[in-house]
Design an enzyme around this catalytic site. Structure first.
Site, PDB file in Angstrom:
ATOM      1  N   THR A  57      58.023  78.066  93.425  1.00  0.00           N
ATOM      2  CA  THR A  57      56.913  77.475  94.019  1.00  0.00           C
ATOM      3  C   THR A  57      57.409  77.056  95.602  1.00  0.00           C
ATOM      4  O   THR A  57      58.736  77.040  95.624  1.00  0.00           O
ATOM      5  CB  THR A  57      56.350  76.380  93.468  1.00  0.00           C
ATOM      6  OG1 THR A  57      57.176  75.231  93.536  1.00  0.00           O
ATOM      7  CG2 THR A  57      56.185  76.826  91.970  1.00  0.00           C
ATOM      8  N   CYS A  58      56.504  76.405  96.291  1.00  0.00           N
ATOM      9  CA  CYS A  58      57.093  75.805  97.507  1.00  0.00           C
ATOM     10  C   CYS A  58      58.280  74.509  97.152  1.00  0.00           C
ATOM     11  O   CYS A  58      59.037  74.349  98.182  1.00  0.00           O
ATOM     12  CB  CYS A  58      56.225  75.380  98.419  1.00  0.00           C
ATOM     13  SG  CYS A  58      54.906  74.040  97.712  1.00  0.00           S
ATOM     14  N   GLN A 124      51.817  78.191  87.430  1.00  0.00           N
ATOM     15  CA  GLN A 124      52.957  78.990  88.141  1.00  0.00           C
ATOM     16  C   GLN A 124      53.788  79.380  86.545  1.00  0.00           C
ATOM     17  O   GLN A 124      54.297  80.400  86.406  1.00  0.00           O
ATOM     18  CB  GLN A 124      53.885  78.328  89.062  1.00  0.00           C
ATOM     19  CG  GLN A 124      53.317  77.900  90.386  1.00  0.00           C
ATOM     20  CD  GLN A 124      53.231  79.132  91.033  1.00  0.00           C
ATOM     21  OE1 GLN A 124      53.785  80.206  90.946  1.00  0.00           O
ATOM     22  NE2 GLN A 124      52.580  79.179  92.330  1.00  0.00           N
ATOM     23  N   GLY A 193      46.874  82.197 106.715  1.00  0.00           N
ATOM     24  CA  GLY A 193      47.299  82.480 105.502  1.00  0.00           C
ATOM     25  C   GLY A 193      46.199  81.780 104.546  1.00  0.00           C
ATOM     26  O   GLY A 193      45.931  80.513 104.601  1.00  0.00           O
TER      27      GLY A 193
END
Length: 418
Positions: A57-58, A124, A193
């Site tokens: 993930t970020c 996730q 985005g």
């Protein structure tokens, strides 16, 4: 706490890095997209790793899996990313067996998130498990563990207010805009985005800014049109990016690209421009900061926004931890039971063989022998004997490994399953 051995030779490890020690640039080097995760799972299968889950993930990149040594997992990750083993070791963490299990619970329930109680991570984990299953790398242990973490996450959402109030990276970005930009309703906002963070940011912007001057651009136009349709926003083609950036007062970048997509050359700084980069790896080049009139803010700075909502959330951490302990205890109980299941099954097989031989012998020896009744009584006795052994092995007072060894010796058992 007893040490839970997953198998004789392999241990269960969690290896990874997160926002706690690795900045966005370093996290970017180790981030994994879906093809990279698929490649890692394929390679892991080739080298005989039994069970592997990857999440990226970020805020973090992590591998959870079985190995003789954690370096096997670290090498898989470093071979597939732009980072080196040396860089990884500077910021990494490695957890083993019980600690690795506890870490996944903490991550999956939002207690380890950059913004406390941000539950984005659970999707996730679900996605990571789906990919592992697709590659035949989701063994029963990983399946049960992921389901337990999902269960704990659901209970914390329903039974506590750990995720109460609108606090997420998307909300933090909108809060930053509202706090730092005057006359927001009159400003031109460009969102580049439309991934999950982009969608959430867009929704929050529409809700809180009362602004109809919002334009969306995405590499795939249809995705942008889907979101724009919900909120009656403008959509422009990817080819119009430079023109639209020059018109914008605020640019929010939330793409999933592996390299920067917004460079200094795209920006024409004749008027003030606020740029928020919500991507990892960074999708806005650092040299954009050199331009006059341009303010560049990255996700990590936004995530430091703490307000009353977060202070309130902290009150619910003990309750969340109590839920995790309960669900984790059930998982560990299952794990311990699974550990002795092969021995109990082998014992049952042995006793059934004895029963069959004895009934055959008595049928030939005793005239009018009632085989059906003998079967019923024998089966009930076998069930009671195996239950006694299972209860003994479940007891906290006994050393399970010693008891398992003794049962195997006494009954001369042959184990066929792992």
């Amino acid at each position: 706490m007893r040490d839970y051995h997953i198998s004789k030779h392999n241990s269960f490890y969690a290896v990874g890095l997160s926002y706690k020690k690795a900045d966005a640039e370093v996290r970017g080097k180790f981030s994994l997209d879906v093809p990279a995760i698929d490649h890692i799972l394929g390679k892991a299968k080739e080298i005989g790793i039994d069970g592997l889950l990857a999440i990226s993930t970020c805020n973090r990149t992590e591998l959870y899996g079985f190995a003789q040594h954690p370096y096997q997992l670290i090498k898989l990750l470093c071979d597939e990313t732009h980072g080196t083993v040396e860089e990884f070791q500077e910021v990494a963490y490695v957890y083993k067996n019980h600690d690795a299990i506890s870490h996944m619970f903490k991550v999956g329930t939002g207690l380890d998130s950059q913004i406390l109680g941000d539950f984005e991570i659970i999707s996730q984990i679900k996605q990571g498990f789906y990919r592992a299953k697709k590659h035949d790398m989701a063994n029963p242990f990983l399946e049960r563990l992921c389901n337990s973490v999902i269960q704990a996450s659901k209970r914390i959402k329903n039974e506590t207010e750990l995720s109460s109030g609108a606090t997420s990276v998307a909300f933090a970005s909108v809060k930053y805009i509202l706090d730092n930009v005057t006359d927001i309703s009159k400003k031109n906002i460009l969102l580049f985005g439309t991934g999950k963070i982009g969608r959430n940011t867009c929704e929050n912007l529409v809700k809180h800014s009362n602004n109809s001057h919002i334009t969306l651009i995405n590499r795939t136009r249809e995705k942008a049109e889907d979101i724009a349709g919900k909120f009656q926003l403008n959509v422009k083609d990817y080819g119009d990016l430079q023109t639209e950036i020059r018109k914008a007062d605020i640019l929010v970048v939330a793409t999933g690209a592996q390299l920067p997509t917004v460079s200094k050359a795209l920006i024409y700084p004749k008027k003030p421009l606020l740029v928020l980069d919500l991507s990892v790896p960074k999708n806005v080049s650092d040299d954009v900061k050199e331009l006059d009139n341009v303010t560049l803010v990255h996700l990590d700075q936004l995530s430091q926004i703490t307000d009353e909502t977060l202070a309130k959330r902290k009150e619910y951490v003990p309750k969340a931890e109590a839920i995790i302990e309960k669900v984790k205890k059930d998982f560990l109980k299952w794990l311990e039971t699974r550990k002795f299941a092969p021995v109990i099954n082998a014992l049952k097989d042995k006793l059934n063989t004895m029963k069959t031989e004895e009934i055959d012998f008595q049928t030939k020896k005793i005239e009018g022998f009632d085989q059906m009744q003998a079967e019923i009584i024998s089966d009930r006795i076998i069930q009671k004997i195996t239950k006694q052994f299972a209860n003994h092995l479940k007891s906290n007072e006994v050393d399970t490994d010693d008891s398992l060894e003794l049962i195997q010796k006494v009954f001369q058992l042959e184990l066929h399953s792992k």
